[in-house]
Design an enzyme around this catalytic site. Sequence first.
Site, short mmCIF file in Angstrom:
data_model
loop_
_atom_site.label_atom_id
_atom_site.label_comp_id
_atom_site.label_asym_id
_atom_site.label_seq_id
_atom_site.Cartn_x
_atom_site.Cartn_y
_atom_site.Cartn_z
N HIS A 150 -3.67 -5.31 0.27
CA HIS A 150 -3.28 -5.58 1.66
C HIS A 150 -3.24 -7.08 1.94
O HIS A 150 -4.17 -7.64 2.52
CB HIS A 150 -4.27 -4.90 2.62
CG HIS A 150 -4.10 -3.43 2.71
ND1 HIS A 150 -3.30 -2.82 3.66
CD2 HIS A 150 -4.62 -2.42 1.96
CE1 HIS A 150 -3.33 -1.51 3.49
NE2 HIS A 150 -4.13 -1.24 2.46
N CYS B 274 0.83 -1.22 0.00
CA CYS B 274 0.00 0.00 0.00
C CYS B 274 0.86 1.27 0.00
O CYS B 274 1.45 1.59 -1.01
CB CYS B 274 -1.01 -0.03 1.14
SG CYS B 274 -2.33 1.20 0.93
N GLU C 236 -1.63 -8.44 4.20
CA GLU C 236 -1.51 -8.64 5.65
C GLU C 236 -2.86 -8.68 6.36
O GLU C 236 -2.93 -8.95 7.56
CB GLU C 236 -0.63 -7.54 6.25
CG GLU C 236 -1.33 -6.27 6.69
CD GLU C 236 -1.97 -5.43 5.57
OE1 GLU C 236 -2.78 -4.54 5.89
OE2 GLU C 236 -1.64 -5.67 4.40
#
Length: 246
Positions: free
Chosen positions: A220, A112, A222
């Site tokens: 994203h 990001c 994560e």
Amino acid sequence: MSARPVLGIIACNRTIGVETAQAVMNRYATAAMRHADCAALIIPSLPDLMRADEVVGRLDGVLLTGTPSNVEPARYGDAAAGEGPFDPDRDRMMIGLVESVIAAQRPLFGICRGFQEINVALGGTLRRDTSASAELLHHHAPDGVPFHAMFDHRHKVDLVPGGLLASAYRAPSLEVNSVHFQGIGDLADGLAVEARAPDGLVEAYSARPNGAPLLAVQWHPEWRTDGDAQSQTYFHLLGRALRGEL
């Protein structure tokens, strides 16, 4: 037992109560540590007190994370005021990290803001209309949705045949979350596109500057990584890179 590689993860300057803290959201650290199978150290964004090259040589690689702040437009040659919040000390530390990691031939990964930062550090630009342009998909959920619901906003990305991601996923496309108001304008020289959104916006790129792997994505991985094999693959690539296997 052999020592695991050590990943440096950049911190942000965030206000906690009435004080400024060096902060990294746990999801970045835990996803990397668990699925890249590495140890980790947080790199404070305090460039007046520390140079990036003082720590990079002690690390096996660096991850630049996402965060609510934006890169200041002046960093990519835009005189506009832009839309904050900004974190100028992270900008400064990030520039030093990108330069030092490449010079030290260490892996560099971005997510990001980290994806946007690396492009800026290497001479690229950003556009700030990825959820406001009639030419583009809306790359962020509508205003007012709950925090967790932002990550339910998704779209397809097409993987470039023969690229690192296409080889890792063995698929022509992925469905990814999309939580960004800014994106790539001009891609920096030397970066190879790995994925594009249906509107043409670059969503991932790779490179091997000075011989070491560089891989960054706009989405994203994560987010809720433990239950998402697709996201785990990104961190498996990071683990391989930290061990000199990528």
